[in-house]
Write an enzyme that holds these catalytic residues in place. Structure first.
Site, PDB file in Angstrom:
ATOM      1  N   CYS A 169       4.189  -1.043  -1.087  1.00  0.00           N
ATOM      2  CA  CYS A 169       2.734  -0.968  -1.024  1.00  0.00           C
ATOM      3  C   CYS A 169       2.216  -1.720   0.214  1.00  0.00           C
ATOM      4  O   CYS A 169       2.741  -1.552   1.315  1.00  0.00           O
ATOM      5  CB  CYS A 169       2.156  -1.515  -2.329  1.00  0.00           C
ATOM      6  N   THR A 170       1.217  -2.580   0.044  1.00  0.00           N
ATOM      7  CA  THR A 170       0.628  -3.278   1.189  1.00  0.00           C
ATOM      8  C   THR A 170       1.501  -4.402   1.716  1.00  0.00           C
ATOM      9  O   THR A 170       1.118  -5.089   2.665  1.00  0.00           O
ATOM     10  CB  THR A 170      -0.755  -3.846   0.819  1.00  0.00           C
TER      11      THR A 170
END
Length: 325
Positions: free
Chosen positions: A111-112
């Site tokens: 993800c981030t």
């Protein structure tokens, strides 16, 4: 803390981390130890100062050790989960990644977490992805990174980056398959009630979600009709007639409201439908070609090679219902 030379997974924790970005991949890696004759992975979690961290959902995670003393090396998979965005980056975390992240045998983000790798300069000159919501931010803030917004995960040499949240499970399964074979990865996927069939270049969204929903009812109705009739006449003229617009006006309005041309939207829908039929059924390629509006196996093959980088027969072999080791 120096990790042993093989089969180590080091997970970086920090305040605001997304709990599923941590637990999803860790469950996959931890499951390997259940198999007879498999030593499994030595999984350790670390945080700045070794302090407990509070996840974005409010859970508290207690790490095994202090980030500053951890030294990844040969045989180590360094996992950086996602969480709060760039404005909240922990300087000690990015400084440590910049100094030691490149020493890991495999560098993985979920993800981030890709933004943390990018901030540390570990993605410069490499292809990478992240959660769809921050792909534009990554491309803007880190021009040295070749951002690929569509795939659920991207592998470039020793670096692997995944899209949002559950894509980290897909990537972890791919890494387990690489280390321990398809049989082990498939059994873990079954145990976790997930699929082992999502290729890395599968889109983060379905065709319907990848495109914006049109504002006007006639165009929205056309979008819905396309998804329900992939084998129909989906030419611009036919779709324009359904929307009661001229072909030119329809093409302009459709792209303005959805962000893609009618032809591109139709191609996405048809490829997605064909992909599902290949994954879930046993119908022949010729029948699938007709069911998806391509007419001939050659037309379907060209669309698959262009979109997924492999022909339908190879896709079915890898991800179909009878896929095996």
């Amino acid at each position: 803390m120096t990790l042993s030379p093989r089969n180590d997974v080091l997970v970086v924790l920090y305040d605001g981390v997304q709990s599923l970005d941590v637990t999803g991949p860790v469950e996959v890696f931890a499951a390997v130890a259940r198999f007879p004759g498999r030593s499994g992975y030595a999984i350790r979690t670390v945080s700045p100062g070794g302090a407990p961290v509070r996840t974005s959902s409010g859970l508290t995670l207690v790490p095994d050790g202090d980030l500053e003393s951890a030294r990844p090396g040969t045989g180590t998979t360094l996992l950086v989960p996602g969480g709060r965005y760039r404005a909240d980056f922990e300087p000690r975390l990015t400084d440590w990644l910049r100094a030691h992240g490149g020493a890991a045998e495999r560098l993985v983000s979920v993800c981030t977490g890709g933004l943390l790798l990018a901030e540390a300069g570990l993605l410069d000159g490499r292809r990478a992805t992240t959660h769809w919501y921050v792909c534009e931010q990554m491309a803007r803030d880190y021009p040295a990174v070749v951002v690929e917004p569509d795939p659920i995960y991207v592998r470039d040499g020793p670096v692997a980056t995944s899209a949002g949240v559950t894509a980290g499970i897909d990537l972890a399964l791919a890494l387990v398959e690489e280390d321990h074979g398809r049989d082990v990865a498939l059994e873990i996927a079954r145990h976790l009630v997930v699929f082992l069939r999502r290729p890395g270049n599968q889109a983060q969204f379905s065709a319907q979600l990848a495109a914006q929903t049109a504002r006007r009812d006639p165009l929205r109705d056309v979008q819905q009709w396309i998804t329900e009739h992939p084998d129909g006449d989906l030419s611009v003229d036919a779709l324009a007639a359904r929307a009661r617009l001229s072909p030119r006006h329809f093409a302009r309005a459709f792209q303005a409201e959805t962000g893609v041309t009618p032809g591109r939207f139709v191609e996405r829908v048809r490829v997605e439908h064909a992909r599902r039929l290949l994954e879930e059924g046993t119908e022949g390629i010729a029948g699938i070609s007709r069911a998806c509006g391509y007419g001939t196996p050659e037309a379907l093959r060209r669309a698959f090679v262009k979109t997924l980088g492999q022909p339908p027969a190879e896709y079915r072999r890898r991800f179909g219902p009878t896929a095996g080791p």
